[in-house]
Design an enzyme around this catalytic site. Structure first.
Site, PDB file in Angstrom:
ATOM      1  N   ASN A 434       6.578  -2.007  -9.620  1.00  0.00           N
ATOM      2  CA  ASN A 434       5.315  -2.039  -8.890  1.00  0.00           C
ATOM      3  C   ASN A 434       4.196  -2.528  -9.807  1.00  0.00           C
ATOM      4  O   ASN A 434       3.849  -1.866 -10.790  1.00  0.00           O
ATOM      5  CB  ASN A 434       4.954  -0.650  -8.368  1.00  0.00           C
ATOM      6  CG  ASN A 434       3.534  -0.601  -7.795  1.00  0.00           C
ATOM      7  OD1 ASN A 434       3.307  -0.992  -6.662  1.00  0.00           O
ATOM      8  ND2 ASN A 434       2.579  -0.140  -8.591  1.00  0.00           N
ATOM      9  N   GLU A 435       3.690  -3.721  -9.541  1.00  0.00           N
ATOM     10  CA  GLU A 435       2.479  -4.291 -10.147  1.00  0.00           C
ATOM     11  C   GLU A 435       2.580  -4.557 -11.644  1.00  0.00           C
ATOM     12  O   GLU A 435       1.572  -4.785 -12.306  1.00  0.00           O
ATOM     13  CB  GLU A 435       1.250  -3.416  -9.838  1.00  0.00           C
ATOM     14  CG  GLU A 435       0.925  -3.383  -8.351  1.00  0.00           C
ATOM     15  CD  GLU A 435      -0.368  -2.662  -8.013  1.00  0.00           C
ATOM     16  OE1 GLU A 435      -0.984  -2.067  -8.927  1.00  0.00           O
ATOM     17  OE2 GLU A 435      -0.773  -2.691  -6.832  1.00  0.00           O
ATOM     18  N   ASP A 436       3.782  -4.566 -12.199  1.00  0.00           N
ATOM     19  CA  ASP A 436       3.898  -4.867 -13.626  1.00  0.00           C
ATOM     20  C   ASP A 436       3.560  -6.323 -13.925  1.00  0.00           C
ATOM     21  O   ASP A 436       3.048  -6.641 -15.011  1.00  0.00           O
ATOM     22  CB  ASP A 436       5.310  -4.541 -14.120  1.00  0.00           C
ATOM     23  CG  ASP A 436       5.571  -3.040 -14.150  1.00  0.00           C
ATOM     24  OD1 ASP A 436       4.699  -2.276 -13.683  1.00  0.00           O
ATOM     25  OD2 ASP A 436       6.640  -2.634 -14.632  1.00  0.00           O
ATOM     26  N   SER A 489       6.972  -6.001  -7.057  1.00  0.00           N
ATOM     27  CA  SER A 489       6.044  -5.976  -5.936  1.00  0.00           C
ATOM     28  C   SER A 489       4.642  -5.809  -6.512  1.00  0.00           C
ATOM     29  O   SER A 489       4.324  -4.743  -7.071  1.00  0.00           O
ATOM     30  CB  SER A 489       6.366  -4.829  -4.978  1.00  0.00           C
ATOM     31  OG  SER A 489       5.532  -4.847  -3.861  1.00  0.00           O
ATOM     32  N   HIS A 506      -0.040  -7.729  -2.730  1.00  0.00           N
ATOM     33  CA  HIS A 506      -0.854  -6.527  -2.688  1.00  0.00           C
ATOM     34  C   HIS A 506      -2.303  -6.977  -2.518  1.00  0.00           C
ATOM     35  O   HIS A 506      -2.874  -7.568  -3.435  1.00  0.00           O
ATOM     36  CB  HIS A 506      -0.714  -5.712  -3.981  1.00  0.00           C
ATOM     37  CG  HIS A 506       0.616  -5.068  -4.136  1.00  0.00           C
ATOM     38  ND1 HIS A 506       0.879  -4.103  -5.098  1.00  0.00           N
ATOM     39  CD2 HIS A 506       1.780  -5.216  -3.444  1.00  0.00           C
ATOM     40  CE1 HIS A 506       2.136  -3.705  -4.992  1.00  0.00           C
ATOM     41  NE2 HIS A 506       2.706  -4.382  -3.996  1.00  0.00           N
TER      42      HIS A 506
END
Length: 845
Positions: A434-436, A489, A506
């Protein structure tokens, strides 16, 4: 004589104490699984950290080490058997001793362990588990690796070095509670042979009527016969038994893998909710020796073909899911752990959460990468209810290190959890993190999409890429079947993560970022919108739980701010309220306005993005951040910690109805033009459908004065309109003369066989400019139904709810001449007349 394997939970008889004080008395533990905060509260040592500012009072817990202890007797009638201790999850740095001998050291919360204790077990046994402080260990590991760039969003940098639920370090929607303890079951196993797992791998025939594949079974120990069967309800649709010599030439021994081909005809296909049924098959495996069953393995699974469709089109590259040949619009929500103290989440709670999703017409949930690989009960319920699962691996908002021991731990973590989850038909995609990749972009870490050499990635300033683009997809390929893999993501195949033409997105330029008007959500979407949101206060009853001092029951109190962990939330909430509404000072009004603001924002997002589904699948899914909460507070959730629905839950449910009509006028940015009205504006009416067949409907369009409640021009009735299957049908477009036409709503109804099945009301924006006085609201109750009418257009009427009554709808817009009926069901007593709130109501308290 060998007997069937026995696995006994070691739930009771535990005690605990601080490891720093060897003279401290042992305190009782109610049951295992548990975590230390829970046990400290139970023993009166710690106040409930969910109330007031008491999270601060719990900070000392995370700096200590803790010891858990229990005793158990040697199992009877175990001659010739092996004895094991099974640890399904230890949080996090754990040293396990049995009878003063160290039998296990673990540093990964997400791993399970099976330890052979046959040679050291006694008649009476003492089991001790020491848990180090994960926070202090994380800091030490960070200091030991100065060459790595520990950059991140949320929490502290040491979390990146620790395989523990990352939200325990504190997140922008939850508290910092660094738990420790045996957070999943501890069991004692006695077995003569053991089935360690099975893998049902199959393909469906072209006509989707036959499943053909292999059932691969891993067995430890000696056996001479194996049985595999597949059952549907009471019917055995496949069965095969084999003697050991048929596949290994002799009795099976340690580490034997047995592969049995299977075919099942006339398959009952598994579908997501709203697209078909959710038939589940039982897969049963038995191993025997001398006619005696030694062990069994049973799982429920479903047969389906799942595809992630990525093809070039006029908008870039698609990103949507196709299940059994049917394109599925994935309207749903993101999921975080439902409690900061994880053992408190029961199977019943999981079911209640997932049932809410079905009630809300949601078809997909995304298990976020900063939490946990959820309990089996979560995925079982998704299978039964038809909820698709997007599963992140547990990496969130950071640049993760890759030293060898950590990489080995991650590899084992991925293997174990993929093997545990792979039989679920609801599981359709694994994502690496997530968002790395957003952290990589914001910190300018080295990344070249064209560089395909994994070894070079390990030497870069962004070595975590090795996990997401090499290690994890490799494991998915080896250990899973029929499930897509996506590196992260969001991820955009080499383009910047905000790119709207490819991958998932996102979208945080509403609330965060540029703080765009929420009325522009439809202009801000991508191919799959996997995160976006707007904060709202929880219901008053929840606030009164965590604010125990009556003097703190006002919107800007310290306690209220403490229970909102989002940076700058005061400014952001104030911005969106002031832009759109007329704020009031009392708490009840403030709660209502934040909730209405969230409802309006999410309505614009879901409505506009679902419309794009019918435009070459321009938008394949919409997952709001977030469905739930891990504690009682203010956040982006649409249902609060106590499963109390915010108004936006109902708004989303209406936009995701199988047949949903929508109307929206073009956005006119009143801020940029200094509140100067546009001379004209356009509007459009459309119908979104998830039905797999065309429908003939009537669509009614009315133009009603906000001030008088009268129609300002003639109603339009579009009769016998053909609604496109699984897409969008444009019904009407037009223009509004903002100079000569008084402010009015456009009220649209969708009529199927004469009955209204969907409504939509478009309002002039911003709502703060409108006069909502004297609406003439009437709410009557009879025969389990609320009947709501209004003399003038009324915005956002919310009926008060109770925990034991369920409403079929809420937060409704009411226009003259259209009675809205809301059904009330449950075990409680329905209040009549009910309390209710609407925009512009003279008094809210």
């Amino acid at each position: 004589m060998p007997a069937v394997a026995q696995r006994t939970p070691l739930e009771l008889g535990w005690s605990f104490r601080s490891a720093q004080d060897g003279n401290e008395d042992w305190k009782p533990v109610a049951r295992v699984p548990t975590v230390v905060h829970q046990d400290l509260v139970d023993n009166g040592v710690l106040s409930d950290p969910f109330r007031d500012l008491q999270e601060i009072d719990a900070e000392w817990v995370e700096e200590r080490s803790w010891t858990y202890r229990t005793t158990f007797s040697s199992p009877k009638n175990a001659e010739g058997a092996s004895v094991y201790l099974l640890f399904d999850g230890l949080d996090t740095f754990a040293k396990v001793q049995l009878n003063n001998a160290v039998i296990l050291e673990s540093n990964n919360m997400f791993l399970s362990h099976r330890v052979d204790i046959t040679k050291i077990i006694k008649n009476e046994n003492v089991l001790v588990i020491d848990f180090d402080s994960a926070m202090l260990r994380g800091r030490a590991l960070k200091d030991e690796h100065p060459d790595h760039k520990f950059v991140l969003f949320n929490g502290e940098a040491g979390r990146l070095a620790v395989r523990k639920a990352q939200y325990h370090w504190g997140w922008d929607w939850g508290p910092k509670l660094m738990t420790a303890g045996p957070w999943r079951p501890v069991r004692l196993e006695v077995s003569w042979a053991n089935i360690s797992g099975a893998f049902v791998k199959y393909e469906l025939s072209q006509d989707l009527k036959q499943a053909k594949g292999d059932i691969s079974v891993d067995v430890e120990g000696e056996f001479d016969e194996i049985h595999v069967s597949v059952r549907f309800q009471d019917d055995v649709v496949f069965h095969k038994s084999k003697m050991a010599f048929e596949f290994c030439g002799a009795a099976a021994s340690l580490g034997q893998k047995v592969i049995i081909p299977f075919i099942v005809n006339d398959i009952n296909l598994w579908f997501p909710a709203g697209y078909g049924g959710q038939p589940l098959y039982n897969v049963d495996v038995y191993i025997l020796k001398d006619g005696q069953t030694l062990d069994t393995w049973s799982r429920k699974t479903g047969f389906r073909r799942s595809e992630l469709v990525q093809i070039a089109d006029s908008h870039g590259q698609s990103f949507y899911f196709r299940i059994n040949g049917i394109d599925v619009f994935c309207g749903g929500s993101c999921w975080i752990p439902a409690d900061s103290l994880l053992p408190r989440i029961t199977a019943d709670k999981y079911r209640k959460w997932m049932e809410l999703m079905v009630q809300g017409n949601q078809v997909m949930t995304r298990v976020w990468g900063g939490g946990i690989y959820e309990e089996d009960a979560f995925y079982d319920t998704c299978d039964e209810l038809g909820i698709l699962v997007w599963q992140d691996f547990m990496f969130a908002c950071g640049n993760y290190p890759v030293w060898p021991s950590l990489m080995d731990s991650v590899r084992e973590e991925a293997k174990q959890n993929v093997r545990r989850l792979r039989h679920h038909p609801s599981m359709v995609i694994f994502a690496g993190n997530n968002e790395d990749y957003q952290v990589q972009e914001s910190e300018n870490l080295e990344y070249s999409y064209e560089d395909k050499d994994p070894e070079s990635w390990l030497k870069s300033t962004y070595p975590a890429r090795y996990y997401y683009e090499h290690l994890l997809p490799q494991i998915i390929s080896q250990e899973s079947d029929g499930v897509a893999y996506w590196p992260g993501s969001p991820f955009s195949n080499g383009k910047p993560t905000p790119d709207p033409t490819v991958g998932d997105l996102h979208q945080w330029n509403v609330w965060h970022g540029m703080q765009r008007k929420y009325q522009t959500f439809n202009q801000l979407g991508g191919r799959f919108n996997s995160e976006f949101g707007m904060e709202a206060f929880p219901v008053l009853q929840t606030i009164e739980y965590f604010v125990t001092n009556p003097d703190e029951l006002f919107p800007q109190s310290q306690t209220m701010d403490f229970h909102n962990k989002a940076d700058g939330h005061e400014r952001r909430i104030a911005t969106y309220l002031v832009e759109n509404f007329r704020p009031k000072e009392d708490l009840k009004s403030h709660i209502y306005l934040t909730q209405l603001c969230q409802s309006e924002a999410l309505s614009y997002a879901y409505r506009g993005w679902r419309r794009q589904w019918g435009q070459e699948r321009r938008c394949g899914g919409v997952l709001v951040w977030q469905l739930n909460d891990c504690w009682p507070g203010t956040s982006w959730s649409i249902v609060d910690y106590f499963l109390r629905k915010k108004p936006s839950f109902y708004t989303i449910a209406r936009t995701l109805e199988p047949l949903a009509v929508a109307v929206e006028r073009e956005h006119h940015d009143w801020s940029v033009c200094h509140a100067r009205p546009a001379k004209t504006s356009s509007f459009a009416v459309w119908v979104a459908s998830s039905k797999q067949m065309e429908f003939r409907v009537d669509v009614e369009i009315r133009y009603i004065s906000v001030k008088t409640g009268s129609d300002i021009k003639s109603k339009i009735l579009k009769s016998d309109v053909s609604i496109r299957a699984n897409g969008t049908t444009e019904i009407l477009s037009g223009n509004i003369d903002n100079v000569n036409e008084e402010p009015h709503v456009i009220a649209v109804r969708l009529l199927l066989d004469g009955a209204c099945v969907s409504r939509s009301v478009d309002w002039p924006q911003p709502l703060k400019y409108l006069d909502f006085s004297e609406r003439g609201i009437k709410v009557e109750f009879s025969d389990g139904l609320y009947r709501v009418t209004a003399e003038k257009p009324t915005k956002g009427l919310v009926l008060e709810e109770s925990d034991d009554i369920t409403l079929s709808d809420n937060c409704v817009d009411v226009v003259p001449g259209d009675e809205i009926i809301i059904q009330a069901t449950g075990t409680g007593t329905v209040v009549s007349p009910p309390g209710y709130t609407y925009l512009g109501q003279p008094q809210c308290d």
